[in-house]
Design a protein around this motif. Sequence first.
Motif, PDB file in Angstrom:
ATOM      1  N   LEU A 122      -1.958   5.008   8.364  1.00 44.18           N
ATOM      2  CA  LEU A 122      -1.186   4.845   7.188  1.00 44.18           C
ATOM      3  C   LEU A 122      -2.121   4.394   5.885  1.00 44.18           C
ATOM      4  O   LEU A 122      -3.199   3.904   6.263  1.00 44.18           O
ATOM      5  CB  LEU A 122       0.034   4.070   7.326  1.00 44.18           C
ATOM      6  CG  LEU A 122      -0.168   2.573   7.579  1.00 44.18           C
ATOM      7  CD1 LEU A 122      -0.605   1.735   6.365  1.00 44.18           C
ATOM      8  CD2 LEU A 122       1.215   1.952   8.277  1.00 44.18           C
ATOM      9  N   LEU A 123      -1.707   4.796   4.860  1.00 47.67           N
ATOM     10  CA  LEU A 123      -2.394   4.145   3.568  1.00 47.67           C
ATOM     11  C   LEU A 123      -1.565   3.018   3.061  1.00 47.67           C
ATOM     12  O   LEU A 123      -0.453   3.139   3.065  1.00 47.67           O
ATOM     13  CB  LEU A 123      -2.531   5.534   2.628  1.00 47.67           C
ATOM     14  CG  LEU A 123      -3.183   6.407   2.747  1.00 47.67           C
ATOM     15  CD1 LEU A 123      -3.465   7.450   1.752  1.00 47.67           C
ATOM     16  CD2 LEU A 123      -4.933   6.139   3.566  1.00 47.67           C
ATOM     17  N   LEU A 124      -2.458   1.901   3.035  1.00 49.43           N
ATOM     18  CA  LEU A 124      -1.860   0.756   2.746  1.00 49.43           C
ATOM     19  C   LEU A 124      -2.324   0.404   1.155  1.00 49.43           C
ATOM     20  O   LEU A 124      -3.558   0.233   0.921  1.00 49.43           O
ATOM     21  CB  LEU A 124      -2.171  -0.458   3.539  1.00 49.43           C
ATOM     22  CG  LEU A 124      -1.862  -1.691   3.257  1.00 49.43           C
ATOM     23  CD1 LEU A 124      -0.098  -2.039   3.498  1.00 49.43           C
ATOM     24  CD2 LEU A 124      -2.566  -2.939   3.867  1.00 49.43           C
ATOM     25  N   THR A 125      -1.167   0.462   0.155  1.00 48.82           N
ATOM     26  CA  THR A 125      -1.764   0.122  -1.041  1.00 48.82           C
ATOM     27  C   THR A 125      -1.198  -1.399  -1.305  1.00 48.82           C
ATOM     28  O   THR A 125      -0.156  -1.772  -1.376  1.00 48.82           O
ATOM     29  CB  THR A 125      -1.098   1.145  -2.204  1.00 48.82           C
ATOM     30  OG1 THR A 125      -1.488   2.296  -1.879  1.00 48.82           O
ATOM     31  CG2 THR A 125      -1.602   0.691  -3.741  1.00 48.82           C
ATOM     32  N   SER A 126      -2.158  -2.229  -1.754  1.00 47.87           N
ATOM     33  CA  SER A 126      -2.051  -3.631  -2.136  1.00 47.87           C
ATOM     34  C   SER A 126      -2.571  -3.952  -3.315  1.00 47.87           C
ATOM     35  O   SER A 126      -3.326  -3.197  -3.986  1.00 47.87           O
ATOM     36  CB  SER A 126      -2.737  -4.645  -0.990  1.00 47.87           C
ATOM     37  OG  SER A 126      -4.024  -4.270  -1.134  1.00 47.87           O
ATOM     38  N   THR A 127      -2.106  -5.225  -3.848  1.00 47.20           N
ATOM     39  CA  THR A 127      -2.521  -5.691  -5.093  1.00 47.20           C
ATOM     40  C   THR A 127      -3.702  -6.618  -5.016  1.00 47.20           C
ATOM     41  O   THR A 127      -3.531  -7.440  -4.134  1.00 47.20           O
ATOM     42  CB  THR A 127      -1.615  -6.221  -5.938  1.00 47.20           C
ATOM     43  OG1 THR A 127      -0.607  -5.294  -6.116  1.00 47.20           O
ATOM     44  CG2 THR A 127      -1.829  -6.743  -7.287  1.00 47.20           C
ATOM     45  N   GLY A 128      -4.998  -6.311  -5.373  1.00 55.11           N
ATOM     46  CA  GLY A 128      -6.014  -7.328  -5.460  1.00 55.11           C
ATOM     47  C   GLY A 128      -5.741  -8.677  -5.837  1.00 55.11           C
ATOM     48  O   GLY A 128      -5.109  -8.884  -7.000  1.00 55.11           O
ATOM     49  N   ALA A 129      -6.155  -9.574  -4.761  1.00 58.22           N
ATOM     50  CA  ALA A 129      -5.763 -11.086  -5.295  1.00 58.22           C
ATOM     51  C   ALA A 129      -6.323 -11.687  -6.415  1.00 58.22           C
ATOM     52  O   ALA A 129      -5.679 -12.355  -7.106  1.00 58.22           O
ATOM     53  CB  ALA A 129      -5.791 -11.887  -3.874  1.00 58.22           C
ATOM     54  N   ARG A 139      -5.435  -1.358  -4.651  1.00 59.85           N
ATOM     55  CA  ARG A 139      -6.282  -1.267  -3.708  1.00 59.85           C
ATOM     56  C   ARG A 139      -5.515  -0.460  -2.570  1.00 59.85           C
ATOM     57  O   ARG A 139      -4.621  -0.841  -1.931  1.00 59.85           O
ATOM     58  CB  ARG A 139      -6.861  -2.458  -2.932  1.00 59.85           C
ATOM     59  CG  ARG A 139      -7.474  -3.448  -4.076  1.00 59.85           C
ATOM     60  CD  ARG A 139      -8.838  -2.982  -4.402  1.00 59.85           C
ATOM     61  NE  ARG A 139      -9.409  -3.882  -5.516  1.00 59.85           N
ATOM     62  CZ  ARG A 139     -10.150  -3.675  -6.289  1.00 59.85           C
ATOM     63  NH1 ARG A 139     -10.535  -2.337  -6.533  1.00 59.85           N
ATOM     64  NH2 ARG A 139     -10.840  -4.474  -7.075  1.00 59.85           N
ATOM     65  N   VAL A 140      -6.211   0.907  -2.019  1.00 56.71           N
ATOM     66  CA  VAL A 140      -5.812   1.617  -1.181  1.00 56.71           C
ATOM     67  C   VAL A 140      -6.659   1.416   0.142  1.00 56.71           C
ATOM     68  O   VAL A 140      -7.638   1.728  -0.067  1.00 56.71           O
ATOM     69  CB  VAL A 140      -5.663   3.155  -1.532  1.00 56.71           C
ATOM     70  CG1 VAL A 140      -5.063   3.967  -0.509  1.00 56.71           C
ATOM     71  CG2 VAL A 140      -4.709   3.290  -2.954  1.00 56.71           C
ATOM     72  N   ASN A 141      -6.177   1.335   1.319  1.00 54.61           N
ATOM     73  CA  ASN A 141      -7.093   1.220   2.768  1.00 54.61           C
ATOM     74  C   ASN A 141      -6.227   2.019   3.605  1.00 54.61           C
ATOM     75  O   ASN A 141      -4.987   2.111   3.822  1.00 54.61           O
ATOM     76  CB  ASN A 141      -7.136  -0.112   3.097  1.00 54.61           C
ATOM     77  CG  ASN A 141      -7.900  -0.799   2.108  1.00 54.61           C
ATOM     78  OD1 ASN A 141      -9.127  -1.028   2.036  1.00 54.61           O
ATOM     79  ND2 ASN A 141      -7.281  -1.512   1.311  1.00 54.61           N
ATOM     80  N   PRO A 142      -6.910   3.128   4.321  1.00 56.17           N
ATOM     81  CA  PRO A 142      -6.385   3.483   5.489  1.00 56.17           C
ATOM     82  C   PRO A 142      -6.395   2.475   6.748  1.00 56.17           C
ATOM     83  O   PRO A 142      -7.393   1.700   6.923  1.00 56.17           O
ATOM     84  CB  PRO A 142      -7.604   4.593   5.883  1.00 56.17           C
ATOM     85  CG  PRO A 142      -8.868   4.262   5.138  1.00 56.17           C
ATOM     86  CD  PRO A 142      -8.499   3.245   4.036  1.00 56.17           C
TER      87      PRO A 142
END
Length: 142
Positions: A36-43, A49-52
């Motif tokens: 999946l592609l996980l889009t998180s917010t940079g701390a 930030r998108v990560n496979p």
Amino acid sequence: MDDDMRSEREFNQHNIEEFRRNGGKVGGQFEGFPLLLLTSTGARSGAQRVNPVAYFDIDGKLYIVGSAAGRDNNPAWVHNIRANPRVTVEIGSQAPKPATVRELSCDERDFVYGVVVERAPGFGEYQERTDRVIPVFQLVTE
């Protein structure tokens, strides 16, 4: 940015583009593996930030594992989701969905990680390579 981080970002970017082009399918070392592609917010940065990330559907619940292939440090996305558990998830060709991440307690983690290792034995090797306890998170989509 050092060369290892630059090459990892380029590798991730290639996989992100391939994922989106092919309805969630990626070739190479990830071929046939649920990503999946996980889009998180940079701390620190606040940037998206998108990560496979590999995911596991266990008893109808979605889990992701911060393995970093057994390196001694968690992947950066772990730090980001601990700071801000609100994320966006893309699975297959589905539209991105908002989700909340919940880190599993030790007992929950040990049970789920056991199932993960049964399905993907490489994750057992990852745990053996590091002294850190590899964290596991449940994704609760809205």
